[in-house]
Design a protein around this motif. Structure first.
Motif, PDB file in Angstrom:
ATOM      1  N   CYS A 176      -6.536   2.268   4.440  1.00  0.00           N
ATOM      2  CA  CYS A 176      -5.999   3.515   3.872  1.00  0.00           C
ATOM      3  C   CYS A 176      -6.928   4.074   2.791  1.00  0.00           C
ATOM      4  N   CYS A 179      -4.327  -0.464   0.798  1.00  0.00           N
ATOM      5  CA  CYS A 179      -4.981  -1.408   1.694  1.00  0.00           C
ATOM      6  C   CYS A 179      -6.365  -0.842   2.021  1.00  0.00           C
ATOM      7  N   CYS A 199       0.301   3.548   3.768  1.00  0.00           N
ATOM      8  CA  CYS A 199       0.893   3.151   5.055  1.00  0.00           C
ATOM      9  C   CYS A 199       2.254   2.481   4.830  1.00  0.00           C
ATOM     10  N   CYS A 212       0.846  -1.197   0.000  1.00  0.00           N
ATOM     11  CA  CYS A 212       0.000   0.000   0.000  1.00  0.00           C
ATOM     12  C   CYS A 212       0.885   1.252   0.000  1.00  0.00           C
TER      13      CYS A 212
HETATM   14 ZN   LIG Z   1      -2.360   1.152   3.774  1.00  0.00          ZN
END
Ligand SMILES: [Zn+2]
Length: 231
Positions: free
Chosen positions: A48, A45, A14, A11
């Motif tokens: 997020c 993800c 993050c 991702c």
């Molecule tokens: Zn993430």
């Protein structure tokens, strides 16, 4: 099945969890007499991407009101984004499709530096809200110089993908996908495009240096090379 198979990339927000889903958040911005409507595309993800969609709703709450039309569209879009957020869930197929549109195949054996170069260049050209034909012609001419396997149709195909992820998100993903050599080719391409129109402004400089940072590439090393060539 395609949809059960996890995605290998991390991702970009993050930088911990793997990419799980994608979502598109429509927005409107008013400029007194005109307004711009568009969508921001997020791949990452689940938590997020949810956060990004809600963040877009928050941003619209602050700055989506400044034209008559925007004033009426904005509440609808804010509501849409707030309501869609909790329903965003793991969707590997959708994320994989979005990645593939951006030239990022979920198979590290088929990394195509040229396609990734087009993709990042297009996303950067779109950063000011529109891509004009002049910009595309510059990207075509320079692409032809830099990439041995340059292909005009492939570049135009990516330009026509209206919903590429933002440049910094693509750059973050490229950090783990591209080799140092690939990063160098892509960054050189971006620098040349930015400088081509003769006004390499602060916005472009900042964007370029942020993109290189995210990609983990030292832009100054491009200059070192120029010196070597000159000697
Ligand atoms: Zn993430």
């Amino acid at each position: 099945m395609d949809n059960d198979k996890a995605i290998t990339y991390t991702c970009p927000y993050c930088e911990r969890t793997k990419i799980e889903t994608a979502a598109s958040a429509p927005y409107v911005r008013g400029f007194v007499l005109a307004f711009q409507i568009g969508a921001k595309n997020f791949i990452g993800c689940t938590s997020c991407v949810r956060g990004k969609v809600l963040g877009e709703a928050g941003l619209s709450l602050l700055c989506g009101w400044f034209s008559i039309t925007a004033f009426f569209i904005n509440p609808v879009l804010i509501l849409y984004n707030v309501l869609q957020a909790p329903f965003i869930s793991k969707n590997y197929a959708k994320a994989r499709k979005k990645l593939s549109d951006a030239g990022i195949e979920d198979d590290e054996s088929s990394v195509d530096v040229t396609r990734l170069g087009y993709s990042l260049a297009t996303s950067m050209m779109a950063a000011d809200g529109h891509i004009d034909e002049e910009e595309i012609i510059v990207a075509l001419e320079l692409g032809n110089k830099i990439f041995p396997d340059f292909n005009e149709n492939e570049l135009r195909q990516i330009v026509n993908v209206k919903d590429l992820p933002p440049p910094l998100d693509i750059a973050t993903m490229l950090r783990e996908i591209l080799t140092e050599e690939g990063k160098r080719a892509v960054c050189l391409y971006l620098v040349m495009i930015a400088q081509a129109d003769g006004n390499f402004d602060d916005f472009e400089k900042k964007l370029l240096s942020d993109v290189a940072d995210k990609m983990g590439f030292d832009l100054d090393s491009l200059n070192d090379d120029d010196d070597e060539v000159a000697e």
